[in-house]
Design a protein around this motif. Structure first.
Motif, short mmCIF file in Angstrom:
data_model
loop_
_atom_site.label_atom_id
_atom_site.label_comp_id
_atom_site.label_asym_id
_atom_site.label_seq_id
_atom_site.Cartn_x
_atom_site.Cartn_y
_atom_site.Cartn_z
N LEU A 1 31.68 44.06 38.51
CA LEU A 1 33.13 44.55 37.82
C LEU A 1 34.21 43.80 38.34
CD1 LEU A 1 34.82 46.33 36.21
CD2 LEU A 1 34.55 48.15 37.91
N TYR A 2 34.16 43.69 39.72
CA TYR A 2 35.14 42.82 40.27
C TYR A 2 35.19 41.36 40.01
CZ TYR A 2 36.63 47.01 42.70
OH TYR A 2 36.89 48.36 43.01
N LEU A 3 33.69 40.77 40.51
CA LEU A 3 33.60 39.39 40.48
C LEU A 3 33.86 38.70 38.90
CD1 LEU A 3 30.74 39.17 43.08
CD2 LEU A 3 33.16 38.31 43.33
N ARG A 4 33.15 39.56 38.12
CA ARG A 4 32.87 38.91 36.65
C ARG A 4 34.10 39.63 35.61
NH1 ARG A 4 26.88 39.85 35.63
NH2 ARG A 4 27.33 39.53 33.49
N THR A 5 34.70 40.65 36.08
CA THR A 5 35.79 41.19 35.05
C THR A 5 37.10 41.20 35.54
OG1 THR A 5 33.97 42.36 34.13
CG2 THR A 5 36.10 43.15 33.75
N ILE A 6 37.30 41.96 36.66
CA ILE A 6 38.69 42.15 37.17
C ILE A 6 39.44 40.81 37.72
CG2 ILE A 6 39.96 43.30 38.89
CD1 ILE A 6 38.33 45.89 38.74
N PHE A 7 38.63 40.18 38.35
CA PHE A 7 39.25 38.96 38.92
C PHE A 7 39.47 37.72 37.89
CE2 PHE A 7 37.30 39.49 43.38
CZ PHE A 7 38.18 40.71 43.59
N PRO A 8 38.56 37.44 36.96
CA PRO A 8 38.59 36.77 36.27
C PRO A 8 39.74 37.00 35.21
CG PRO A 8 36.44 36.84 36.35
CD PRO A 8 37.37 37.92 37.21
N ILE A 9 40.07 38.16 34.59
CA ILE A 9 40.96 38.89 33.68
C ILE A 9 42.30 38.72 34.30
CG2 ILE A 9 41.98 41.03 32.47
CD1 ILE A 9 38.95 41.61 31.80
N CYS A 10 42.42 39.19 35.42
CA CYS A 10 43.57 39.16 36.22
C CYS A 10 44.28 37.58 36.36
CB CYS A 10 43.73 39.63 37.32
SG CYS A 10 43.43 41.29 37.60
N THR A 11 43.38 36.53 36.63
CA THR A 11 43.74 35.42 36.91
C THR A 11 44.28 34.79 35.50
OG1 THR A 11 42.23 35.12 38.73
CG2 THR A 11 43.03 33.15 37.76
N SER A 12 43.44 34.90 34.54
CA SER A 12 43.53 34.38 33.03
C SER A 12 45.01 34.96 32.71
CB SER A 12 42.47 34.68 32.44
OG SER A 12 42.46 36.01 31.99
N PHE A 13 45.44 36.18 32.85
CA PHE A 13 46.62 36.51 32.46
C PHE A 13 47.82 35.96 33.53
CE2 PHE A 13 44.32 39.53 29.92
CZ PHE A 13 45.06 39.80 29.07
N ILE A 14 47.71 35.91 34.52
CA ILE A 14 48.59 35.15 35.50
C ILE A 14 48.96 33.90 34.77
CG2 ILE A 14 49.15 34.25 37.56
CD1 ILE A 14 47.61 36.64 39.02
N LEU A 15 47.90 32.83 34.49
CA LEU A 15 47.86 31.92 34.10
C LEU A 15 48.65 31.85 32.68
CD1 LEU A 15 44.58 30.17 34.88
CD2 LEU A 15 46.79 29.16 35.65
#
Length: 584
Positions: free
Chosen positions: A138-152
């Motif tokens: 959940l953290y490695l494959r969902t939360i981290f990628p989603i948060c990073t992509s929205f920051i970008l």
């Protein structure tokens, strides 16, 4: 279909709390993730500018010196930030997983008495292994990628808005298709499929685990072909759901690439028109820079829909974990003070018990009093409820009717403190792959070496220890393989003696031993446990003279009871059983 994402609500106590607990490390991980993709895009940006500028044959190398340096810098920065981000994210996940495991084991421990009633073996393994992995993912494959992509996403739109607000608005919509529309569509279309796959996989996990644990029964009954057929059918059902999910993923991938292509073409057209309008040949060098900088961002935006698609799996996991007791909440309510019993007389008053899936009552209107310091032998056929009765007395099982009192206090009041009053010597005591001294010291971790040695001597192990190459420091080996059955029982007895509890439950410790060893072990056990309350489960009457009272259980009730001497004199059935056991 109604969605109930507990992991996104205040009710969740298994995912959300760790955002706050490790918020600084989380912020660092997200910032490093942003820097990773920023460096990748900046590398392509400076490379594109450098290529265009170099193709224009600058009259002086100093004119391309800055982009050369930046290309090297961003080329080094990208893998560096990626490596540090990976270290940080996995460190974060390991911290979180460690906390969750501790909390999970404590949660299961709070209802250990009902664990076998409430969970299948496969369900327990599913919670302890599969669900923990889901939380990690959940953290490695969902939360981290989603948060990073929205920051970008926010950074890109703001950056483009500096050059052109209309084009920034267009990119806002196109990127929203990838970051919002496609993920929502994936959830709506695949939600039911993901749940079905999860349910079928969990069922397959349960069936396989229980079948493996009972593999001998399958072989002896000649039904292993039936098991293989059932397993293959269940696995085929899981593969069928996988096929549907993979087919949608392929279609989604095509749509995603089409949108990326539109963005790339739009960026090329906009950059060309914008920089041509600047009216200087040098401005054209920026076209390649802007277009090429987009491609590394595909790695940031592409996984978002795949990540969101797995949210139902995580919801199911968190939902199941949320049903477990919350040990932290219970601790806040106050730790129950240790109870001191003035007496260890045990009273069972009108006790009844039936397992939730059982068809009959094991105990019905059962009444028994065991005075302090008395040895009571429980006899009866297999399945009559002898072991269940001792579990009820100890508080491991809750009676469906009646109550159990120890020293006049309800056994429920001793929850979590049973180890202060009860010791158990069962058929197969577990010995660990450590020294004999450490195995015995499990009874009292604060005991000195002298106290451990005293317990070993009282259990009749002095001669055995004297023969060992390293004495008490000799390795026992896993399961106690180094010792005979009788010696293993004596080690377990020494453990109980070191525990120094007033009530000891003995569950057929001599089963499988030869008659001489059995007699010697019983002599040692009852000599060592003198003046303690002893509840002795046995199938036969060898050594029955050690008991103060004999209780025969049949059909959930007491069939006969009394001292061995009284029963021999007044009960023909007991006399016959005694003669058969002693003189067989």
């Amino acid at each position: 279909m109604k969605q109930n994402y507990l992991l996104l609500t205040k009710k969740d106590q298994w995912v959300r709390p760790f955002f706050k607990k490790y918020k600084k490390l989380l912020a660092l991980v997200l910032f490093l993730g942003f820097l990773t993709f920023f460096s990748a895009a900046a590398l392509m940006f400076t490379s594109g500018y450098l290529i265009s500028k170099s193709a224009a044959k600058p009259e002086n190398i100093l004119l391309v010196y800055v982009p050369i340096v930046l290309t090297r810098a961003f080329g080094i920065a990208r893998p560096t930030f990626r490596y540090i981000e990976r270290l940080g994210s996995h460190n974060w996940v390991l911290k979180m997983t460690s906390d969750i495991r501790v909390r999970l084991y404590r949660s299961l421990e709070t209802e250990a008495a009902n664990t076998k009633e409430n969970y299948q073996s496969g369900s327990l393994l599913g919670i302890l292994a599969e669900d923990i992995n889901h939380i990690q993912n959940l953290y490695l494959r969902t939360i981290f990628p989603i948060c990073t992509s929205f920051i970008l996403y926010v950074f890109i739109i703001i950056g483009l808005g500096y050059f052109s607000l209309p084009f920034a608005g267009l990119m806002l919509l196109l990127f929203a298709l990838i970051l919002v529309v496609l993920p929502l569509a994936a959830v709506l279309v695949n939600n039911a499929r993901v749940y079905r796959k999860k349910a079928k996989k969990h069922e397959l996990y349960n069936d396989l685990t229980d079948a493996v644990l009972g593999v001998a029964d399958w072989q002896y009954s000649g039904r292993y072909e039936e098991f293989l057929t059932q397993y293959n059918e269940a696995e085929a059902n899981v593969r069928k759901e996988d096929y549907q999910l993979n087919r949608y993923s392929r279609l989604e991938g095509i749509v995603k690439q089409l949108i990326f292509g539109i963005i790339a073409v739009a960026l090329f057209i906009w950059a060309g028109n914008y920089f041509i309008s600047q009216g200087t040949p040098a401005a054209l060098n920026w076209i390649a820079a802007f277009v090429l900088s987009f491609f590394p961002l595909l790695d940031a935006f592409s996984p978002v829909s795949d990540s969101v698609k797995e949210l139902p799996i995580y919801e199911d996991t968190v939902q199941r974990l949320s049903q477990l007791p919350n040990p932290e909440k219970e601790n806040k309510q106050g730790v129950k003070a240790d109870i001191v019993l003035t007496s260890t007389t045990i009273e069972l008053k009108d006790v009844g018990f039936k397992y939730p899936q059982g068809k009959r009552e094991l105990l019905s209107h059962f009444n028994l009093t065991i005075p302090e310091g008395q040895v009571v032998a429980l006899l009866g056929k297999s399945g009559t409820g002898k072991t269940t009765l001792t579990q009820i007395i100890r508080g491991d099982l809750t009676p469906t009717a009646g109550k159990v009192l120890v020293g006049g206090m309800d056994i429920k009041e001793l929850e979590g403190q049973q180890a202060n009053y009860f010791g158990v010597l069962n058929q197969h005591p577990y010995l660990f792959n450590t020294s004999l001294k450490n195995n015995v010291r499990l009874g009292n971790l604060n005991a000195t070496d002298e106290e451990v040695l005293e317990a070993i001597e009282a259990a009749g192990l002095k001669r055995v220890v004297d023969r060992l190459p390293q004495g008490m420091d000799t390795l026992v080996e896993e399961g106690g393989k180094r010792f005979s059955g009788g010696e293993q029982q004596r080690i377990a007895l020494a453990r109980i003696l070191l525990q120094d509890v007033p009530i000891v439950i003995i569950d057929e410790p001599t089963i499988g031993l030869d008659p001489l060893t059995e007699k010697q072990l019983l002599e040692t056990v009852f000599e060592a446990l003198k003046n303690k309350t002893v509840i002795w489960i046995t199938h036969h009457l060898v050594g029955i003279h050690h008991a103060d009272k004999v209780v025969f259980i049949e059909d959930g009730k007491i069939d006969m009871s009394g001292s061995p001497k009284e029963l021999l004199e007044t009960n023909n059935r007991f006399e016959q059983l005694y003669q058969m056991d002693v003189y067989e």
